[in-house]
Design a protein around this motif. Structure first.
Motif, PDB file in Angstrom:
ATOM      1  N   ASN A 143       0.868  -1.175   0.000  1.00 46.90           N
ATOM      2  CA  ASN A 143       0.000   0.000   0.000  1.00 46.90           C
ATOM      3  C   ASN A 143       0.905   1.225   0.000  1.00 46.90           C
ATOM      4  OD1 ASN A 143       0.807   0.438   2.739  1.00 46.90           O
ATOM      5  ND2 ASN A 143      -0.807  -0.953   3.424  1.00 46.90           N
ATOM      6  N   SER A 144       0.339   2.389   0.227  1.00 41.19           N
ATOM      7  CA  SER A 144       1.134   3.615   0.157  1.00 41.19           C
ATOM      8  C   SER A 144       2.197   3.709   1.244  1.00 41.19           C
ATOM      9  CB  SER A 144       0.216   4.837   0.243  1.00 41.19           C
ATOM     10  OG  SER A 144      -0.501   4.837   1.478  1.00 41.19           O
ATOM     11  N   ALA A 145       2.103   2.877   2.285  1.00 41.21           N
ATOM     12  CA  ALA A 145       3.036   2.966   3.412  1.00 41.21           C
ATOM     13  C   ALA A 145       4.009   1.806   3.507  1.00 41.21           C
ATOM     14  CB  ALA A 145       2.255   3.080   4.728  1.00 41.21           C
ATOM     15  N   ALA A 210       8.521   0.595   6.023  1.00 45.07           N
ATOM     16  CA  ALA A 210       7.194   1.142   6.296  1.00 45.07           C
ATOM     17  C   ALA A 210       7.328   2.625   6.574  1.00 45.07           C
ATOM     18  CB  ALA A 210       6.557   0.434   7.488  1.00 45.07           C
ATOM     19  N   GLN A 211       6.462   3.414   5.948  1.00 42.43           N
ATOM     20  CA  GLN A 211       6.427   4.855   6.197  1.00 42.43           C
ATOM     21  C   GLN A 211       5.620   5.100   7.465  1.00 42.43           C
ATOM     22  OE1 GLN A 211       6.142   7.430   2.717  1.00 42.43           O
ATOM     23  NE2 GLN A 211       4.572   8.613   3.771  1.00 42.43           N
ATOM     24  N   VAL A 212       6.248   5.755   8.442  1.00 43.66           N
ATOM     25  CA  VAL A 212       5.609   5.907   9.746  1.00 43.66           C
ATOM     26  C   VAL A 212       5.034   7.305   9.965  1.00 43.66           C
ATOM     27  CG1 VAL A 212       6.936   4.085  10.859  1.00 43.66           C
ATOM     28  CG2 VAL A 212       7.872   6.400  10.771  1.00 43.66           C
ATOM     29  N   TYR A 213       5.597   8.308   9.288  1.00 47.25           N
ATOM     30  CA  TYR A 213       5.070   9.672   9.447  1.00 47.25           C
ATOM     31  C   TYR A 213       5.523  10.507   8.261  1.00 47.25           C
ATOM     32  CZ  TYR A 213       4.207  14.335  11.317  1.00 47.25           C
ATOM     33  OH  TYR A 213       3.771  15.634  11.489  1.00 47.25           O
ATOM     34  N   LEU A 217      10.528   6.922   7.411  1.00 45.30           N
ATOM     35  CA  LEU A 217      10.300   5.483   7.291  1.00 45.30           C
ATOM     36  C   LEU A 217      11.289   4.712   8.153  1.00 45.30           C
ATOM     37  CD1 LEU A 217      12.756   4.194   5.240  1.00 45.30           C
ATOM     38  CD2 LEU A 217      11.509   5.616   3.630  1.00 45.30           C
ATOM     39  N   VAL A 218      10.941   3.461   8.423  1.00 43.22           N
ATOM     40  CA  VAL A 218      11.836   2.507   9.076  1.00 43.22           C
ATOM     41  C   VAL A 218      12.018   1.335   8.120  1.00 43.22           C
ATOM     42  CG1 VAL A 218      11.273   3.159  11.431  1.00 43.22           C
ATOM     43  CG2 VAL A 218       9.906   1.411  10.289  1.00 43.22           C
ATOM     44  N   PHE A 219      13.183   0.683   8.190  1.00 43.35           N
ATOM     45  CA  PHE A 219      13.467  -0.419   7.266  1.00 43.35           C
ATOM     46  C   PHE A 219      14.225  -1.533   7.963  1.00 43.35           C
ATOM     47  CE2 PHE A 219      17.345   2.077   7.095  1.00 43.35           C
ATOM     48  CZ  PHE A 219      18.352   1.115   7.027  1.00 43.35           C
ATOM     49  N   VAL A 220      14.184  -2.718   7.351  1.00 40.16           N
ATOM     50  CA  VAL A 220      14.955  -3.868   7.809  1.00 40.16           C
ATOM     51  C   VAL A 220      15.356  -4.670   6.578  1.00 40.16           C
ATOM     52  CG1 VAL A 220      12.901  -5.300   8.167  1.00 40.16           C
ATOM     53  CG2 VAL A 220      15.025  -5.846   9.382  1.00 40.16           C
ATOM     54  N   ASP A 221      16.604  -5.172   6.549  1.00 38.36           N
ATOM     55  CA  ASP A 221      17.125  -5.935   5.422  1.00 38.36           C
ATOM     56  C   ASP A 221      17.959  -7.103   5.935  1.00 38.36           C
ATOM     57  OD1 ASP A 221      16.237  -4.332   3.148  1.00 38.36           O
ATOM     58  OD2 ASP A 221      17.640  -2.816   3.892  1.00 38.36           O
ATOM     59  N   LEU A 222      17.807  -8.259   5.301  1.00 40.05           N
ATOM     60  CA  LEU A 222      18.640  -9.424   5.577  1.00 40.05           C
ATOM     61  C   LEU A 222      19.580  -9.619   4.390  1.00 40.05           C
ATOM     62  CD1 LEU A 222      19.274 -11.842   7.450  1.00 40.05           C
ATOM     63  CD2 LEU A 222      17.599 -13.158   6.126  1.00 40.05           C
ATOM     64  N   LYS A 223      20.897  -9.660   4.669  1.00 33.62           N
ATOM     65  CA  LYS A 223      21.895  -9.701   3.600  1.00 33.62           C
ATOM     66  C   LYS A 223      22.805 -10.918   3.770  1.00 33.62           C
ATOM     67  CE  LYS A 223      22.615  -5.570   5.095  1.00 33.62           C
ATOM     68  NZ  LYS A 223      23.038  -4.195   5.409  1.00 33.62           N
ATOM     69  N   LEU A 246      21.923  -8.598   9.436  1.00 37.26           N
ATOM     70  CA  LEU A 246      20.618  -7.974   9.471  1.00 37.26           C
ATOM     71  C   LEU A 246      20.808  -6.477   9.620  1.00 37.26           C
ATOM     72  CD1 LEU A 246      17.498  -8.468   9.622  1.00 37.26           C
ATOM     73  CD2 LEU A 246      17.759  -8.337  12.109  1.00 37.26           C
ATOM     74  N   GLY A 247      20.331  -5.723   8.641  1.00 42.19           N
ATOM     75  CA  GLY A 247      20.419  -4.275   8.705  1.00 42.19           C
ATOM     76  C   GLY A 247      19.078  -3.667   9.087  1.00 42.19           C
ATOM     77  N   ALA A 248      19.096  -2.611   9.862  1.00 44.82           N
ATOM     78  CA  ALA A 248      17.858  -1.951  10.282  1.00 44.82           C
ATOM     79  C   ALA A 248      18.165  -0.476  10.524  1.00 44.82           C
ATOM     80  CB  ALA A 248      17.279  -2.587  11.533  1.00 44.82           C
ATOM     81  N   GLY A 249      17.123   0.359  10.404  1.00 41.71           N
ATOM     82  CA  GLY A 249      17.329   1.773  10.650  1.00 41.71           C
ATOM     83  C   GLY A 249      16.130   2.600  10.214  1.00 41.71           C
ATOM     84  N   PHE A 250      16.394   3.859   9.896  1.00 41.45           N
ATOM     85  CA  PHE A 250      15.340   4.795   9.543  1.00 41.45           C
ATOM     86  C   PHE A 250      15.779   5.583   8.316  1.00 41.45           C
ATOM     87  CE2 PHE A 250      18.221   6.838  12.449  1.00 41.45           C
ATOM     88  CZ  PHE A 250      18.424   8.100  11.885  1.00 41.45           C
ATOM     89  N   GLY A 251      14.837   6.308   7.713  1.00 37.54           N
ATOM     90  CA  GLY A 251      15.179   7.095   6.537  1.00 37.54           C
ATOM     91  C   GLY A 251      14.128   8.131   6.243  1.00 37.54           C
ATOM     92  N   TYR A 252      14.339   8.843   5.125  1.00 36.59           N
ATOM     93  CA  TYR A 252      13.380   9.859   4.680  1.00 36.59           C
ATOM     94  C   TYR A 252      13.189   9.705   3.185  1.00 36.59           C
ATOM     95  CZ  TYR A 252      10.943  14.261   4.074  1.00 36.59           C
ATOM     96  OH  TYR A 252      10.005  15.205   3.770  1.00 36.59           O
ATOM     97  N   ARG A 253      11.927   9.747   2.761  1.00 38.52           N
ATOM     98  CA  ARG A 253      11.586   9.583   1.347  1.00 38.52           C
ATOM     99  C   ARG A 253      11.188  10.921   0.739  1.00 38.52           C
ATOM    100  NH1 ARG A 253       7.385   5.275   1.033  1.00 38.52           N
ATOM    101  NH2 ARG A 253       9.234   3.953   1.305  1.00 38.52           N
ATOM    102  N   PHE A 254      11.814  11.256  -0.389  1.00 36.43           N
ATOM    103  CA  PHE A 254      11.504  12.510  -1.086  1.00 36.43           C
ATOM    104  C   PHE A 254      10.474  12.259  -2.185  1.00 36.43           C
ATOM    105  CE2 PHE A 254      15.736  12.923   0.657  1.00 36.43           C
ATOM    106  CZ  PHE A 254      15.723  14.176   1.208  1.00 36.43           C
TER     107      PHE A 254
END
Length: 254
Positions: A143-145, A210-213, A217-223, A246-254
């Protein structure tokens, strides 16, 4: 006259404003299905033969360290729910471990000389690597999030080390039946495989975000790395050493 000129300039500015807004390059890219993300986070995991070889009898201690990462991501939504992303990520990978092994292939430094053989006893290992990584992912937008991703990555190492100590055991020169040399708990005997580290790692990555606000966003990746962190033909340790993080963290989407 001056007042009339100011009014004329103001009217022209008002007429041109919609064109200026439409000329915003980010808006134009959004209209073509493009999005951009800036991400920051950490990696937790280690390197290991998969599966563990019989030579490793037990793992007594493991510390994944705290490994940071920074990433820029460009996304193109080719369809409503399907997209393709490409990123450029700087990341650090590392770990410390202690294990008990038997007949473990090893290269030890003795009096300035490197000697090959097998080791039975305790092993301390310390791995650290700085990589520039190019991940290419297929995306599914639930979905959008919320969106999920999967694909491949290519990592280029520009700085790294794999070294440690052996102690409280014995070393046999050449093979498991070679000359036996006993070692105590102190002093510990060093080893280093830094010069044998591979310059590239290719692997797969699975994850989601997932976009939280708004744009946050917050993310998780298995590498997982397909090839060993050591160069082809390296035989000083049993089995290929794969990265699993396992990578995890936060970000910003433009």
């Amino acid at each position: 006259m001056k007042a009339d000129m100011r009014n004329l300039l103001l009217a022209l500015l008002i007429l041109c404003l919609p064109g200026i807004v439409r000329a915003n390059p980010i808006e134009r890219l959004h209209a073509k299905g493009w999005e951009f993300e800036v991400r920051a986070g950490f990696n937790l995991g280690g390197v290991s033969p998969i599966p563990l070889p019989a030579e490793i009898r037990s793992i007594d201690r493991f510390s994944p360290k705290f490994n940071g990462q920074l990433e820029l991501v460009a996304i193109n939504w080719m369809q409503e729910h399907i997209g393709l992303s490409m990123g450029l990520r700087f990341e650090q990978l590392g770990m410390k471990s202690e294990a008990q092994v038997k007949n473990y292939q090893m290269e030890l430094a003795e009096n300035g000389m490197v000697t090959k053989g097998t080791w039975t006893g305790h092993v301390e290992s310390n791995f650290s690597g700085s990589y520039l990584t190019l991940p290419i992912q297929m995306l599914y937008r639930f979905n959008s999030a919320v969106q999920f991703s999967g694909g491949l990555f290519l990592s280029c190492m520009f700085d790294g080390d794999f070294s440690g100590f052996v102690y409280d055991g014995y070393f046999r020169r050449g093979s498991s039946t070679g000359e036996k040399i006993q070692f105590g708990k102190d002093p510990k005997t060093p080893y280093s495989f830094k010069d044998h580290l591979a310059p590239f790692v290719v692997g797969m990555q699975l994850g989601g975000c997932a976009q939280v606000y708004r744009g946050f966003l917050v993310f998780v990746d298995l590498k997982y790395g397909f090839n060993s962190i050591f160069k082809s033909g390296f035989t000083a340790m049993p089995g290929a050493m794969h990265t699993l993080y396992l990578g995890a963290g936060f970000g910003y989407r433009f």
